[in-house]
Scaffold this motif. Structure first.
Motif, PDB file in Angstrom:
ATOM      1  N   ARG A   1       0.824  -1.210   0.000  1.00  0.00           N
ATOM      2  CA  ARG A   1       0.000   0.000   0.000  1.00  0.00           C
ATOM      3  C   ARG A   1       0.861   1.264   0.000  1.00  0.00           C
ATOM      4  N   ASP A   2       2.037   1.207   0.636  1.00  0.00           N
ATOM      5  CA  ASP A   2       2.895   2.375   0.775  1.00  0.00           C
ATOM      6  C   ASP A   2       4.270   2.211   0.141  1.00  0.00           C
ATOM      7  N   THR A   3       4.423   1.223  -0.736  1.00  0.00           N
ATOM      8  CA  THR A   3       5.708   0.996  -1.397  1.00  0.00           C
ATOM      9  C   THR A   3       5.478   0.626  -2.855  1.00  0.00           C
ATOM     10  N   ALA A   4       6.457   0.949  -3.687  1.00  0.00           N
ATOM     11  CA  ALA A   4       6.382   0.622  -5.105  1.00  0.00           C
ATOM     12  C   ALA A   4       7.789   0.607  -5.680  1.00  0.00           C
ATOM     13  N   THR A   5       7.923   0.006  -6.843  1.00  0.00           N
ATOM     14  CA  THR A   5       9.156   0.068  -7.614  1.00  0.00           C
ATOM     15  C   THR A   5       8.808   0.623  -8.984  1.00  0.00           C
ATOM     16  N   GLY A   6       9.819   1.078  -9.690  1.00  0.00           N
ATOM     17  CA  GLY A   6       9.554   1.616 -11.009  1.00  0.00           C
ATOM     18  C   GLY A   6      10.783   1.656 -11.879  1.00  0.00           C
ATOM     19  N   SER A   7      10.532   1.867 -13.149  1.00  0.00           N
ATOM     20  CA  SER A   7      11.576   2.009 -14.141  1.00  0.00           C
ATOM     21  C   SER A   7      11.215   3.214 -15.000  1.00  0.00           C
ATOM     22  N   VAL A   8      12.159   4.147 -15.131  1.00  0.00           N
ATOM     23  CA  VAL A   8      11.920   5.398 -15.851  1.00  0.00           C
ATOM     24  C   VAL A   8      12.957   5.542 -16.954  1.00  0.00           C
ATOM     25  N   TYR A   9      12.495   5.767 -18.171  1.00  0.00           N
ATOM     26  CA  TYR A   9      13.396   6.074 -19.270  1.00  0.00           C
ATOM     27  C   TYR A   9      13.557   7.579 -19.375  1.00  0.00           C
ATOM     28  N   CYS A  10      14.771   8.001 -19.691  1.00  0.00           N
ATOM     29  CA  CYS A  10      15.081   9.426 -19.748  1.00  0.00           C
ATOM     30  C   CYS A  10      16.135   9.668 -20.828  1.00  0.00           C
ATOM     31  N   ARG A  11      15.956  10.726 -21.569  1.00  0.00           N
ATOM     32  CA  ARG A  11      17.007  11.235 -22.466  1.00  0.00           C
ATOM     33  C   ARG A  11      17.511  12.505 -21.809  1.00  0.00           C
ATOM     34  N   ALA A  12      18.783  12.502 -21.462  1.00  0.00           N
ATOM     35  CA  ALA A  12      19.374  13.651 -20.778  1.00  0.00           C
ATOM     36  C   ALA A  12      20.440  14.268 -21.667  1.00  0.00           C
ATOM     37  N   GLU A  13      20.495  15.581 -21.638  1.00  0.00           N
ATOM     38  CA  GLU A  13      21.513  16.313 -22.376  1.00  0.00           C
ATOM     39  C   GLU A  13      22.222  17.235 -21.390  1.00  0.00           C
ATOM     40  N   HIS A  14      23.566  17.276 -21.477  1.00  0.00           N
ATOM     41  CA  HIS A  14      24.377  18.041 -20.538  1.00  0.00           C
ATOM     42  C   HIS A  14      25.426  18.853 -21.295  1.00  0.00           C
ATOM     43  N   GLU A  15      25.557  20.092 -20.924  1.00  0.00           N
ATOM     44  CA  GLU A  15      26.635  20.928 -21.443  1.00  0.00           C
ATOM     45  C   GLU A  15      27.838  20.735 -20.523  1.00  0.00           C
ATOM     46  N   VAL A  16      28.869  20.098 -21.051  1.00  0.00           N
ATOM     47  CA  VAL A  16      30.081  19.808 -20.291  1.00  0.00           C
ATOM     48  C   VAL A  16      31.236  20.506 -21.001  1.00  0.00           C
ATOM     49  N   GLY A  17      31.630  21.660 -20.497  1.00  0.00           N
ATOM     50  CA  GLY A  17      32.662  22.443 -21.169  1.00  0.00           C
ATOM     51  C   GLY A  17      32.185  22.837 -22.556  1.00  0.00           C
ATOM     52  N   GLU A  18      32.969  22.475 -23.562  1.00  0.00           N
ATOM     53  CA  GLU A  18      32.627  22.784 -24.956  1.00  0.00           C
ATOM     54  C   GLU A  18      31.792  21.681 -25.599  1.00  0.00           C
ATOM     55  N   ARG A  19      31.457  20.664 -24.837  1.00  0.00           N
ATOM     56  CA  ARG A  19      30.748  19.498 -25.391  1.00  0.00           C
ATOM     57  C   ARG A  19      29.279  19.524 -25.006  1.00  0.00           C
ATOM     58  N   TRP A  20      28.435  18.898 -25.834  1.00  0.00           N
ATOM     59  CA  TRP A  20      27.023  18.708 -25.542  1.00  0.00           C
ATOM     60  C   TRP A  20      26.786  17.199 -25.526  1.00  0.00           C
ATOM     61  N   ILE A  21      26.686  16.661 -24.316  1.00  0.00           N
ATOM     62  CA  ILE A  21      26.597  15.215 -24.117  1.00  0.00           C
ATOM     63  C   ILE A  21      25.138  14.781 -24.064  1.00  0.00           C
ATOM     64  N   VAL A  22      24.829  13.746 -24.831  1.00  0.00           N
ATOM     65  CA  VAL A  22      23.494  13.150 -24.823  1.00  0.00           C
ATOM     66  C   VAL A  22      23.608  11.780 -24.167  1.00  0.00           C
ATOM     67  N   MET A  23      22.680  11.497 -23.262  1.00  0.00           N
ATOM     68  CA  MET A  23      22.669  10.201 -22.570  1.00  0.00           C
ATOM     69  C   MET A  23      21.293   9.559 -22.707  1.00  0.00           C
ATOM     70  N   ALA A  24      21.273   8.262 -22.914  1.00  0.00           N
ATOM     71  CA  ALA A  24      20.052   7.472 -22.831  1.00  0.00           C
ATOM     72  C   ALA A  24      20.122   6.721 -21.506  1.00  0.00           C
ATOM     73  N   ILE A  25      19.150   6.981 -20.618  1.00  0.00           N
ATOM     74  CA  ILE A  25      19.207   6.499 -19.241  1.00  0.00           C
ATOM     75  C   ILE A  25      17.952   5.711 -18.894  1.00  0.00           C
ATOM     76  N   ARG A  26      18.132   4.728 -18.042  1.00  0.00           N
ATOM     77  CA  ARG A  26      17.012   4.092 -17.357  1.00  0.00           C
ATOM     78  C   ARG A  26      17.292   4.201 -15.868  1.00  0.00           C
ATOM     79  N   TYR A  27      16.337   4.756 -15.132  1.00  0.00           N
ATOM     80  CA  TYR A  27      16.431   4.808 -13.676  1.00  0.00           C
ATOM     81  C   TYR A  27      15.647   3.632 -13.101  1.00  0.00           C
ATOM     82  N   LEU A  28      16.233   2.963 -12.134  1.00  0.00           N
ATOM     83  CA  LEU A  28      15.573   1.895 -11.385  1.00  0.00           C
ATOM     84  C   LEU A  28      15.235   2.479 -10.023  1.00  0.00           C
ATOM     85  N   ASP A  29      13.952   2.625  -9.756  1.00  0.00           N
ATOM     86  CA  ASP A  29      13.498   3.363  -8.588  1.00  0.00           C
ATOM     87  C   ASP A  29      12.788   2.490  -7.569  1.00  0.00           C
ATOM     88  N   GLU A  30      12.883   2.935  -6.324  1.00  0.00           N
ATOM     89  CA  GLU A  30      12.062   2.413  -5.231  1.00  0.00           C
ATOM     90  C   GLU A  30      11.373   3.612  -4.602  1.00  0.00           C
TER      91      GLU A  30
END
Length: 170
Positions: A84-113
């Protein structure tokens, strides 16, 4: 609690849990570390670092200073209630980060509780797996799927036993 009350509680819980990754993404991109930490239960376990949101905030602040702008796009979210008060999950995410002169794209899956504490839903634990991190000018294969030091090790194919079985020659 009646059957209809249980169903309404489950629907409301599903909607509340579904908002956590969105709140998390907005907080990261806004560099609102208090809002970010507020997505986690008050007594979040940070392992050897200790417990609590202050410990979490102290841990994540140097990490987000490793990139300037970012955009986290939530692409999908599976939620499974384990109680009733707990769950698990999986989240897909596309993240983009400006790192110095670079633009990094990441494909991520988060495993959540998730856990409901005092009537509110929070992350209890969040683990990140990513398939690749590469500058927009690079192919992920050309940089070994880890074109940014802050990204860690890519998850595939070892993260899924079914992956190897699927490609195994018969």
């Amino acid at each position: 609690m009646t059957a209809i009350e249980e169903r309404i509680d489950r629907i409301e819980s599903h909607l509340a849990v579904q908002q956590l990754p969105v709140r998390y993404a907005l907080a990261v991109d806004a560099r609102d570390l208090d809002a970010w930490a507020g997505c986690f239960r008050p007594d979040v376990d940070m392992g050897r670092h200790g417990r609590g949101r202050d410990v979490l905030r102290a841990h994540i602040e140097p990490l987000v200073r490793g990139f300037h702008r970012s955009v986290h796009q939530i692409c999908g979210h599976r939620i499974e209630f384990t109680g009733r008060d707990t769950a698990t999950g999986s989240v897909y995410c596309r993240a983009e980060h400006e790192v110095g002169e670079r633009w990094i794209v990441m494909a991520i899956r988060y495993l959540d509780e998730y856990a409901r504490v005092d009537g509110e839903w929070y992350f209890s634990r969040r683990r990140e797996q990513h398939w690749y991190a590469a500058d927009t000018t690079e192919r992920p294969q050309d940089v070994g799927f880890k074109g940014w030091e802050g990204a860690g090790e890519p998850a595939l194919p070892g993260a899924f036993p079914s992956w190897a079985a699927f490609w195994k020659e018969t």
